[in-house]
Write a protein that holds these residues in place. Structure first.
Motif, short mmCIF file in Angstrom:
data_model
loop_
_atom_site.label_atom_id
_atom_site.label_comp_id
_atom_site.label_asym_id
_atom_site.label_seq_id
_atom_site.Cartn_x
_atom_site.Cartn_y
_atom_site.Cartn_z
N GLY A 1 -2.29 -2.03 -2.57
CA GLY A 1 -1.82 -1.96 -1.19
C GLY A 1 -2.56 -0.91 -0.39
N PHE A 2 -2.72 0.28 -0.94
CA PHE A 2 -3.42 1.35 -0.21
C PHE A 2 -4.91 1.04 -0.09
CE2 PHE A 2 0.37 3.91 -1.23
CZ PHE A 2 0.59 4.47 0.01
N ASN A 3 -5.51 0.40 -1.09
CA ASN A 3 -6.92 0.04 -0.99
C ASN A 3 -7.15 -1.03 0.08
OD1 ASN A 3 -7.47 1.83 -3.02
ND2 ASN A 3 -7.91 0.31 -4.58
N LEU A 4 -6.28 -2.03 0.12
CA LEU A 4 -6.40 -3.06 1.16
C LEU A 4 -6.12 -2.48 2.54
CD1 LEU A 4 -4.66 -6.13 -0.54
CD2 LEU A 4 -7.10 -5.68 -0.32
N LEU B 1 -2.05 -7.47 4.75
CA LEU B 1 -1.50 -7.62 3.40
C LEU B 1 -1.30 -6.26 2.76
CD1 LEU B 1 -0.67 -9.28 0.96
CD2 LEU B 1 -3.08 -9.48 0.34
N GLY B 2 -2.28 -5.36 2.92
CA GLY B 2 -2.13 -4.02 2.39
C GLY B 2 -0.96 -3.29 3.01
N LEU B 3 -0.77 -3.45 4.33
CA LEU B 3 0.35 -2.81 5.01
C LEU B 3 1.69 -3.33 4.48
CD1 LEU B 3 1.33 -0.92 7.26
CD2 LEU B 3 1.16 -2.85 8.85
N VAL B 4 1.78 -4.62 4.23
CA VAL B 4 3.01 -5.21 3.70
C VAL B 4 3.31 -4.64 2.31
CG1 VAL B 4 4.07 -7.34 2.86
CG2 VAL B 4 2.88 -7.33 5.05
N LEU B 5 2.28 -4.55 1.46
CA LEU B 5 2.49 -4.01 0.12
C LEU B 5 2.90 -2.54 0.17
CD1 LEU B 5 -0.53 -5.61 -1.82
CD2 LEU B 5 1.86 -6.34 -1.82
N VAL B 6 2.26 -1.76 1.04
CA VAL B 6 2.61 -0.35 1.17
C VAL B 6 4.04 -0.19 1.68
CG1 VAL B 6 2.10 1.77 2.45
CG2 VAL B 6 0.24 0.46 1.43
N ALA C 1 -6.17 7.18 3.31
CA ALA C 1 -5.43 6.04 2.78
C ALA C 1 -5.98 5.61 1.43
CB ALA C 1 -5.48 4.87 3.77
N LEU C 2 -7.30 5.62 1.30
CA LEU C 2 -7.93 5.29 0.03
C LEU C 2 -7.60 6.34 -1.03
CD1 LEU C 2 -9.83 3.07 -1.09
CD2 LEU C 2 -11.73 4.60 -0.60
N GLY C 3 -7.53 7.60 -0.62
CA GLY C 3 -7.23 8.68 -1.56
C GLY C 3 -5.81 8.65 -2.06
N ILE C 4 -4.86 8.16 -1.26
CA ILE C 4 -3.47 8.09 -1.70
C ILE C 4 -3.36 7.16 -2.92
CG2 ILE C 4 -1.15 7.32 -1.08
CD1 ILE C 4 -1.74 8.23 1.77
N GLY C 5 -4.01 6.00 -2.84
CA GLY C 5 -4.01 5.11 -3.98
C GLY C 5 -4.66 5.74 -5.20
N GLY C 6 -5.75 6.47 -4.98
CA GLY C 6 -6.41 7.15 -6.08
C GLY C 6 -5.54 8.22 -6.72
#
Length: 314
Positions: A296-299, A39-44, A239-244
């Motif tokens: 998306g990036f967190n998932l 799901l995260g990959l789809v959102l990203v 990946a977590l840092g990109i969302g942050g």
């Protein structure tokens, strides 16, 4: 079956064993089984597609104020303006689409800077150990406690005053570049700590000892043997840092310190939050875009964590 037949079967070469699956292949197989990660990959991918293709399909230019004349500012959603117009007469959908490249530029740019610094500092500290490790980790702890937002807001404000009537005033997206640089500079500490932990774990493994025995240099051991095996864990935290980073830029823009030349979701919130009661679509749309991107990036990071967990079952 005769003795001759048995002997002929015994003489046949045995089939070669299947090669062991690489860590990336195993991780991908685990990742595809993670609903959260997929799901995260789809959102990203949705955000990436919007950033790459969206500007060519946007109904209006990002700075086109012709909707101010018809249907006017703060107009509700319609067939012509799917998400309505904001208080300055811009088409909300078009501005939303043009804000996606800015968000990805901030996230990817800032984390690229943070990754380079974090890997170099953490890798050197973990590989050398001793006093070097102690000094670099205390330096890293210092960056963990610096109030990032206060420093960024102060630097951006001072820069805006200092470049007036100078050649730098005409540099495009200067404020945005400074924001990306500052977010990256203040975001490398968690990556350094993770890199250090991975290098401490890997530097005494058998394949590293074998590389030393055949005369491999420290550079080869670091970048050809240890770092590739540490990357799966680092990919998760990046990946977590990109969302942050996307969220940090949105907060800076919402406070009014963003780049006026760039279209940013945070700035859209800043320009339209006062009209929330009469034109909620102008504020809710960029807020939802920020939420979807960060989620998306967190998932995706959660899915990568499960995928590269060595205790997980294939």
């Amino acid at each position: 079956m005769t003795d001759q037949t048995i002997a002929s079967h015994a003489s046949l070469p045995k089939p070669l064993p299947k090669p062991a699956k690489g860590i990336w292949r195993q991780g991908w197989q685990r990742f595809t089984k993670s609903r959260t990660g997929m799901l995260g990959l789809v959102l990203v991918m949705l955000v990436v597609a919007t950033a790459v293709i969206g500007p060519f399909l946007a109904p209006f230019d990002a700075h086109d104020q012709s909707p101010m004349l018809d249907p006017g500012a703060k107009a509700p959603p319609s067939w012509t303006h799917w998400l309505g117009t904001d208080r300055m007469g811009y088409d909300v959908l078009s501005r939303l689409i043009y804000g996606a490249p800015t968000a990805l530029a901030v996230g990817l740019g800032a984390m690229s800077i943070a990754s380079v610094i974090g890997v170099l500092v953490g890798g050197f500290a973990g590989y050398r150990g001793g006093t070097t490790d102690e000094v670099l980790m205390r330096f890293t702890d210092f960056f963990l406690v610096i109030p990032m937002f206060v420093v960024i807001l102060a630097v951006v404000r001072l820069l805006g005053v200092a470049i007036v009537n100078t050649p730098f005033e005409s540099v495009p997206y200067l404020n945005l570049g400074v924001i990306i640089l500052l977010i990256g500079v203040f975001s490398w500490a968690p990556i350094a700590r993770m890199t250090r932990a991975e290098f401490l774990r890997l530097k005494n493994q058998e394949f590293v000892e074998a590389a030393r025995c055949i005369g491999a240099t420290s550079g080869d051991i670091l970048f050809r043997h240890i770092l590739p095996n540490a990357l799966p864990s680092l990919v998760v935290i990046v990946a977590l840092g990109i969302g942050g980073a996307v969220l940090a830029e949105a907060m800076i823009g919402f406070l009014g310190f963003g780049d006026p030349a760039a279209v940013s979701w945070g700035q859209l919130l800043y320009f339209n939050y006062e009209a929330l009661k009469v034109a909620p679509w102008a504020s809710l749309s960029p807020g939802l875009a920020i939420f979807i991107t960060v989620l998306g990036f967190n998932l995706l990071a959660d899915g990568l964590t499960d995928a590269f967990n060595p205790r997980a079952k294939v």
